[in-house]
Motif scaffolding. Structure first.
Motif, mmCIF file in Angstrom:
data_model
loop_
_atom_site.group_PDB
_atom_site.id
_atom_site.type_symbol
_atom_site.label_atom_id
_atom_site.label_comp_id
_atom_site.label_asym_id
_atom_site.label_seq_id
_atom_site.Cartn_x
_atom_site.Cartn_y
_atom_site.Cartn_z
ATOM 1 N N TYR A 1 100.357 -33.775 -8.474
ATOM 2 C CA TYR A 1 101.446 -33.268 -7.495
ATOM 3 C C TYR A 1 100.926 -32.081 -7.723
ATOM 4 C CZ TYR A 1 104.478 -36.719 -8.083
ATOM 5 O OH TYR A 1 105.203 -38.368 -8.153
ATOM 6 N N ALA B 1 103.839 -28.206 -3.944
ATOM 7 C CA ALA B 1 105.506 -26.717 -3.623
ATOM 8 C C ALA B 1 104.246 -25.692 -1.964
ATOM 9 C CB ALA B 1 105.477 -25.665 -4.828
ATOM 10 N N SER C 1 110.638 -28.665 -3.621
ATOM 11 C CA SER C 1 110.347 -27.897 -4.708
ATOM 12 C C SER C 1 111.136 -27.500 -5.669
ATOM 13 C CB SER C 1 108.546 -27.369 -4.575
ATOM 14 O OG SER C 1 107.978 -28.048 -4.497
ATOM 15 N N PHE D 1 103.731 -27.770 -10.062
ATOM 16 C CA PHE D 1 104.256 -28.012 -9.286
ATOM 17 C C PHE D 1 103.952 -27.127 -7.932
ATOM 18 C CE2 PHE D 1 107.618 -30.373 -8.819
ATOM 19 C CZ PHE D 1 107.418 -32.034 -9.261
ATOM 20 N N TYR D 2 103.808 -25.680 -8.095
ATOM 21 C CA TYR D 2 103.630 -24.461 -8.366
ATOM 22 C C TYR D 2 101.810 -23.705 -7.791
ATOM 23 C CZ TYR D 2 108.233 -23.811 -6.749
ATOM 24 O OH TYR D 2 109.285 -24.060 -5.898
#
Lengths: 121, 618, 229, 486
Positions: D354, D358, D365, D427-428
């Motif tokens: 993933y 985000a 997210s 995610f980010y």
């Protein structure tokens, strides 16, 4: 009380024996169908235990159709009702388990629990 | 309406605006700048409301959330908002067009919000809430701006969350001991506590703050964490973030527990709590400072000093006499100014050259004179030499250590200073002196918006060096409010007594010396200006083809001397702990074998074990 | 290894069970016992009008359990139909049964159906009731299914029947909410003459509903299993 | 007053109704389910002020409690009803788009029955009735775990089914023994009569019950089915299973231990078990790569924390535990529901796939982050206050045991925050993943956002939450419910 061995005692020994046997099968058998059979045994054992809780030696079914019978020689009706429920539930669970196992067998081609370990850790 | 609420609301508004308008350049740059300016203005005006209390009716375990303004937190609020404003000004150009700008200002506001909340809070619960906000925003600050950043941020976070959890125990323990979260209430009841309990509680708080202020041996997160992010964040973090831990230590040591209570804590008959603390502070001074020698990256090098300088502040506090405490507190602002100045200079160089690798830079003095000057001012301050401000506070601290009878700690401080001087010389030499690599021939000085913060800081660094009394007034008020003795000060230093210090005289002497040197230099000027390659070394003429750069491996000899003593115990311990957690987690996962029969056996096992455990109860 | 562990565990289980409880399994002497069941026994005839005390317990005193029980059956049937939904494979043709078996089973079916209805309607008088009766009816279907491969079966009708029976159970219960005691499943019908088919208020009606439901569910389980390849 | 029995009857009746009309209405049956749960939400909320004044005793079939079945609704029951209905309706809304394909109406029928079972378990005042509702809950969970029809789903469902059935055997043994010993099944009646049972038998009965119910409540080491089931079920179901099903079973255990068995001797043992459960959950999650397994293990950890809080033998602990239940329901639902769409979009269960998601799914997210923060207990989220309250309650007891336990819990929290942060960073940070990953639809984001509002703005209504949790705790602790029935 009829004799040394009362029916309650027999019921109790039978029920505990069935439960222990059922558990033993669940613990040791690798075949899923056998495990379900073990569950069934344990379930039956519990049902016997339930029935035995309301059993009063020498008494009869709690049905007033025969006016000769009165309350004092009837057994407790509640456990019988409970056992009815419990049996039905046991049936439902076993049927469901078997359906699931059929599908699982289709997917994995085995019933061996040591081989059906796609999910672990 | 209290200024406190104004400060917090504006910082929060900054967060919200930046989240909502995350695409707007105007909000990101100018609105944020404006808000930071307002914050600085408000916090400057806080002195009008010192002593006021402000609370939000907000029930948690029957307590409301409260803030108060004291001289101590006024001092810190000034530093926080000031440094944020300077960082924001510097960032205008520095962050232009960089990818991380989308959340740059959001986290900056969040961090400011958290820090302001921490220092302004008047009870433990408020303190803890903002403490957490602060460490989470530090984490997100650190996570941005580089490939290595997420990893080092995670490392920081492990330390920070450990600190938070320890702090949480302290908070809750205080609540169950005193029935209140309020600092004042705890302070008034602290004497009724048994000594072992006091020691336990104090240790909990001090350990927690020590992690946040990177005290040896819990410092290893800092250098990587601070240096892998954007350089402006490095400035911001190294300038103020770690020092909030010191705020906590000051607050708890002097404000809440009180030095009399702390001095009762003695183990083994004579070892004082403060002395143990001082020893750790001394280790914090020495080890990181010498580790800094090894660094080949300007940001890493200066980040190691961020650890080391914390040691000076703590050791000043540990001496617990008026001079030492004021030295420790004064060192915070002095450190802040010169450290940020140095990082800004590094950031300027990075902005133009794209690197902070000391082995690849050199000779930039002609190309970027303002940055050079800034770095020079900064490192003089950092090394603790006159006439810059670092000298004053360090002098206080040495003096205080000798006065309180801690000569070993004083010697440690001096050793630390030697390391500092050595390593900052590497910094300035490898960046600005020596050969200019060919590729940097077209470098220009940075633009005015980046120069401005440096000029301001240079003035402050020099000004506080000559006129330490400017800060001493505030520090005296802090000491009075904490119930400590005050050092008699004048505008130029310490007014009277054995420890008299007049910085004006020292500066004059220093300037005089400089003038003499200048004259000698002018008189003896017989040098010839040549091309940098028209030069020779060891009989070899240097030209473009000879890869000779004495910036490379600058301290190889000294490193050779130190090497046998570098055991890397901390690194190995940390790796061991991580390995242990990994191994435990692997083993624990193995419980879930995936085998249905085993799972069923677990059920009966649990049953039987429970009976065995509980059969005594019947 | 697993066997050893199991035996040790079970032995420990038995040991502690015996030592802790001192023979818990054996009930106290019967004449000293007082239980809810015995209380019920003494008042069921007057309260419910049902000659079979077990039925009155199942349908009225513990009628809520029975609703749950029916729900469990419903769930099982639903679950099986979820899992057994046709996966597109070709069904194996079973051997066509002999003529005698086919005809015999078709002859048997109405009889079993009728018997099931009898059991259901006399639940409050004799042992039996909705569950056994429903099972008997379902068995009737099962017998036909086993012998005649070609019997097709409308799933929608079954699912509607299941749902309707369940709804009627709840509907009957909800009527009680408007009764004097404002209580779910309360008897709102006259008790009638004791020990006759038309007696015991709503008990026979509920049992009839239960019977329909059980029959429908069990049949649909059987059909669902058969449907899959 | 609205009759609390409707909380059980409405979803049950609607389930039957859906089965009746599924043929003609096809997939629009989901709106029926939605309406039913909407009614449930309204009823449960309108019930709360009533039960705060006085617990409600609902008799069924017009028969007085010891003989018949009754419902007992105190503050605890009403609060749990609200949790179940609200979480249920939100997850149902999420399912609207998430569950695809033919035969959807079966999903909604099962979902309603799951709600029925949970409500019944919480509200009933009869132990055998409890068992029946337990079975309804358990069986519908088994089916829903395997609903997706993939190999993992079936395997998990089989495991869950077999272990759950072993558990139900234990419960039924306990019920039978209770009836044998006391001659009654009614909880209130039982609370009075149970004291006279010999202590050895009492202990044995209680152990049977706790072991059986503990399987569903996911107490270590009875929880071995949980990681498989929660990670293989459709995400909406994982959210429900983690969100309130295990808590319902746990609260039943707690209710029995405090009010019915009244055996406070074993509380300390249970709190030790709680902490072990917590540590096992957190450590097992630490090196996990499958996002749903991480969440499942984290649920084990959380249930351990709740168990610890609730077995502190103090009202404060129970109240803090109730708060933690609310927090866990909301935040774990967020996490599972977001993970559901992430899995759907990327086709992978491994969170390492993933990277930079985000940027493609910003709202989801962000909500995930909120869920994580609250779960870990970061201020000012609800999770912080519940965790703080738990620790306050633990240290208020003031013995060394609890202090050590608190340190272990905080160790667990550290582990938990580290593995969650690893996920958040993935995610980010990093380049956005390729492929057609896009934001989840509104029907998914909206319910998740509501959960997020609960944990985010929970602190605004903290006094109210404290009051409600407090009265629920008082109900369990001082047994008002039990004494005021007859």
């Amino acid at each position: 009380m009829s004799g040394v061995i009362s029916i309650s005692l027999v019921l109790n020994v039978a029920s505990s024996g069935l439960i222990l046997l059922g558990l033993y099968i669940i613990f040791t058998q690798k075949n899923l169908i056998k495990i379900v059979i073990g569950l069934g045994l344990a379930d039956t054992g519990v049902n016997v235990l339930l029935v035995s809780t309301g059993y009063i030696d020498g008494n009869t079914a709690p049905i007033f159709s025969n006016s000769a019978l009165n309350i004092s020689n009837m057994v407790d009706p509640v456990p019988q009702a409970l056992v009815l429920t419990s049996i039905v539930i046991g049936f439902g669970v076993s049927a469901l388990a078997l359906a699931l196992i059929i599908r699982l067998f289709e997917k994995t081609g085995t019933l061996d629990t040591s081989k059906i370990r796609g999910l672990k850790w | 309406m209290s200024i406190v609420s104004g400060l917090l609301l504006i910082a929060l508004a900054g967060v919200i605006l930046n989240v909502l308008f995350y695409k707007s350049k105007i909000v990101q740059k100018y609105v944020s700048l404006l808000l930071f300016a307002v914050l600085a203005y408000l916090s400057f005006n806080m002195y009008k409301q010192v002593g006021s209390h402000f609370s939000i009716p907000f029930l948690i375990a029957g307590q409301s959330i409260g803030f108060t303004i004291t001289w101590l937190n006024y001092y810190f609020a000034l530093m926080i908002t000031g440094i944020t404003l300077l960082t924001a000004i510097f960032s205008l150009k520095y962050m232009e067009g960089k990818e991380g700008i989308v959340h740059y200002y959001t986290v900056l506001f969040m961090k400011t919000f958290g820090m302001l909340g921490v220092i302004l809070s008047s009870d433990l619960i408020t303190f803890f809430v903002f403490w957490e906000i602060m460490s989470w925003s530090t984490f997100s600050l650190m996570s941005t701006g580089g490939k290595e950043a997420p990893k080092s941020a995670l490392k920081y976070f492990i330390f920070a969350v450990t600190a938070s959890m320890i702090l949480m125990v302290g908070v809750v323990l205080s609540y169950s001991l005193f029935g209140s979260f309020d600092f004042a209430v705890i302070h008034s009841k602290i004497d009724s506590l048994s000594l072992p309990m006091t020691g336990f509680l104090l240790s909990i708080f001090i350990v927690s703050f020590s992690i946040e202020s990177a005290v040896f041996p819990m410092h290893s997160w800092l250098p990587e964490g601070y240096s892998n992010t954007f350089t402006t964040f490095t400035a911001y973090l190294t300038g103020i973030s770690t020092r909030i831990g010191i705020y906590g230590i000051i607050l708890f040591l002097f404000g809440i527990f009180g030095i009399q209570t702390v001095d009762k804590l003695v183990i083994l008959g004579k070892i004082n709590f403060r002395y143990i603390f001082g020893v750790f502070a001394a280790l914090t001074m020495i080890i990181p400072t010498f580790t800094a020698l090894y660094q080949h990256d300007a940001k890493k090098l200066i980040a190691w000093h961020s650890v080391g300088q914390g040691g000076y502040m703590l050791i000043g506090l540990a001496s617990a006499n008026a001079l030492g405490i004021s030295g420790g507190i004064l060192h915070i602002i002095n450190y802040l100014t010169y450290q940020v100045l140095i990082v800004f200079a590094i950031a300027s160089v990075e902005y133009r050259t794209g690197t902070t690798n000391l082995n690849k830079l050199g000779g930039l003095i002609k190309k970027m004179p303002v940055s050079y000057l800034a770095l020079l001012f900064g490192i003089i301050g950092l090394a603790g030499l006159p006439p810059m401000n670092g000298f004053v506070s360090k002098w206080f601290i040495y003096k205080a250590l000798i006065m309180s009878g801690y000569p070993f700690l004083a010697i440690a401080a001096v050793i630390g200073t030697i390391g500092t001087i050595l390593s900052v010389y590497k910094l300035i030499h490898n960046m600005f002196l020596g050969q200019l690599p060919e590729r940097y021939n077209d470098i220009k000085e940075v633009s005015f918006s980046m120069q401005l913060p440096m000029w301001i800081l240079m003035i402050v660094v020099f000004g506080l060096g000559v006129y330490p009394g400017l800060a001493m007034g505030l520090i005296a008020k802090i000491q009075t409010s904490l119930g400590l003795a005050v050092v008699p000060y004048s505008l130029h230093g310490i007014a009277s007594g054995s420890g008299q210090l007049n910085m004006l005289v020292i500066t004059a002497l220093f300037m005089g010396g400089l003038a003499v040197a200048w004259i000698i230099y002018l008189l003896g000027s017989r040098r010839k200006h040549v091309n940098q390659y028209n030069n020779y070394a060891g009989g070899h003429f240097l030209n473009k083809d000879v890869a000779y750069n004495f910036n490379y491996e600058f301290y190889a000899a000294i490193e050779h001397v130190i090497d046998p003593y570098r055991k890397k115990i901390i690194e190995r311990t940390e790796r061991g702990i991580i390995g242990l957690v990994d191994a435990v987690s692997e083993y624990v996962r193995r419980i879930y074998t995936g085998m249905i029969n085993t799972y069923a056996i677990y059920i009966l096992t649990a049953f039987v074990i429970t009976i065995i455990f509980l059969k005594e109860l019947i | 290894m697993r066997k050893l562990v199991s035996i040790v565990l079970l032995a420990g289980f038995i040991f502690y069970f015996a030592t802790l409880t001192g023979g818990l399994m054996i009930p106290s002497a019967s004449d000293e016992r007082s239980s809810v069941g015995l209380d019920i026994l003494s008042r069921t005839a007057d309260e419910t009008g049902s000659a079979n005390a077990v039925t009155s317990v199942v349908v009225l005193y513990r009628g809520f359990d029975t609703l749950g029980e029916v729900t469990v059956l419903f769930l099982a049937a639903l679950g099986i139909s979820v899992f057994m939904k046709s996966t597109g494979g070709v069904r194996k043709k079973a051997l066509d049964q002999s003529f005698i078996l086919k005809t015999g089973s078709r002859l048997l079916f109405p009889l079993m159906f009728l018997f099931g209805i009898y059991i259901i309607t006399h639940g409050h008088l004799t042992p039996g009731g909705g569950f056994p009766g429903g099972v008997i009816i379902a068995t009737g279907f099962f017998v036909v299914l086993l012998t005649s491969e070609s019997v097709e079966f409308n799933k929608t009708v079954m699912s509607v029947l299941e749902g309707l029976a369940g709804l009627s159970f709840i509907g009957l219960g909800l009527v009680g909410l408007f009764g004097p005691d404002n209580s779910f499943l309360q008897n709102f019908l006259p008790l009638g003459d004791f020990n006759t088919v038309f007696s015991a208020g709503i008990i026979p009606i509920i049992y009839a509903v239960v019977g329909i439901k059980v029959a429908a569910e069990l049949s649909s389980v059987v059909f669902a299993m058969k449907e899959s390849k | 007053m609205v009759n609390p029995i409707l909380l059980i009857i409405i979803p049950l009746g609607t389930a039957f109704l859906i089965s009746t009309v599924a043929g003609s209405l096809k997939n629009s049956t989901k709106y029926l389910a939605f309406l039913a749960l909407l009614a449930n939400v309204w009823i449960s909320i309108s019930l709360l002020p009533q039960v705060l004044k006085h617990p409600v005793n609902v008799i069924i079939a017009g028969i007085k409690p010891p003989l018949g079945i009754n419902l007992l609704v105190g503050p605890m029951g009403a609060i749990f009803s609200i949790i179940i209905s609200v979480a249920g309706i939100l997850v149902l809304l999420y399912s609207f788009k998430y569950i695809e394909g033919e035969g959807q109406s079966k999903y909604y029928t099962l979902f309603l029955l799951l709600i029925t079972g949970s409500q019944g378990m919480i509200l009933t005042g009869d132990i055998f009735n409890l068992f029946v509702f337990f079975e309804i809950l358990a069986i519908s969970s088994y089916i829903l775990v395997g609903y997706a029809g993939d190999r993992n789903g079936f395997e998990a469902a089989v495991k869950y089914l077999i272990l759950g059935s072993v558990g139900s055997v234990f419960i039924l043994v306990a019920v039978a023994l209770i009836y044998q010993e006391t001659g009654t099944l009614n909880m209130a009646d039982l609370a009075g009569k149970f004291a006279s049972v010999a202590s050895g038998k009492k202990m044995m009965i209680m152990l049977f019950f706790i072991t059986g119910m503990g399987v569903e409540a996911a107490i270590f080491p009875l929880n071995s089915w949980l990681p498989d089931a929660h990670s293989s079920a459709p995400s909406s179901i994982s959210a429900v299973l983690s969100g309130f099903v295990i808590e319902v079973a746990l609260i039943v255990i707690i209710k029995f231990v405090y009010s019915i068995f009244a055996m406070t001797e074993i509380l300390q043992y249970l709190s030790l078990v709680g902490v072990i459960t917590l540590l096992v959950g957190e450590f097992a999650a630490f090196n996990q790569g499958n996002i749903k397994r991480v969440l499942a293990y984290s649920s084990i950890g959380q249930i351990g924390l709740i168990l610890f809080a609730m077995t502190l033998n103090s009202e404060a602990g129970l109240s803090a535990g109730m708060m933690q239940v609310v927090n866990h329901t909301a935040s774990k639902s967020i996490l599972f529901l977001v993970a559901g769409y992430m899995i759907k979009m990327t086709g992978s269960y491994q969170f390492t796939d993933y990277k930079g998601i985000a940027k493609k799914m910003p709202v989801s997210s962000f909500l995930f982050v909120l869920g994580v923060l609250s779960l870990i207990g970061v201020p000012p989220f609800l999770g912080f206050f519940s965790k703080l309250n738990i620790i306050i309650a633990a240290l208020a007891v003031g013995n060394t045991f609890n202090t050590v336990m608190v340190f272990l819990i905080l160790l667990g929290t550290i582990i938990e925050s580290v593995y969650f942060l690893k996920i958040l960073q993935i995610f980010y940070i990093g380049d956005p993943i390729k492929g057609g990953v896009k934001e989840a639809p509104f029907t998914a984001v909206f319910p998740i956002a509501i959960f997020a509002v609960v944990i985010l703005l929970g602190f605004l209504v903290l006094p109210e939450i404290n009051i409600y949790a407090g009265s629920a705790a008082a109900e369990l602790f001082t047994k008002i419910q039990i004494t005021q029935v007859f």
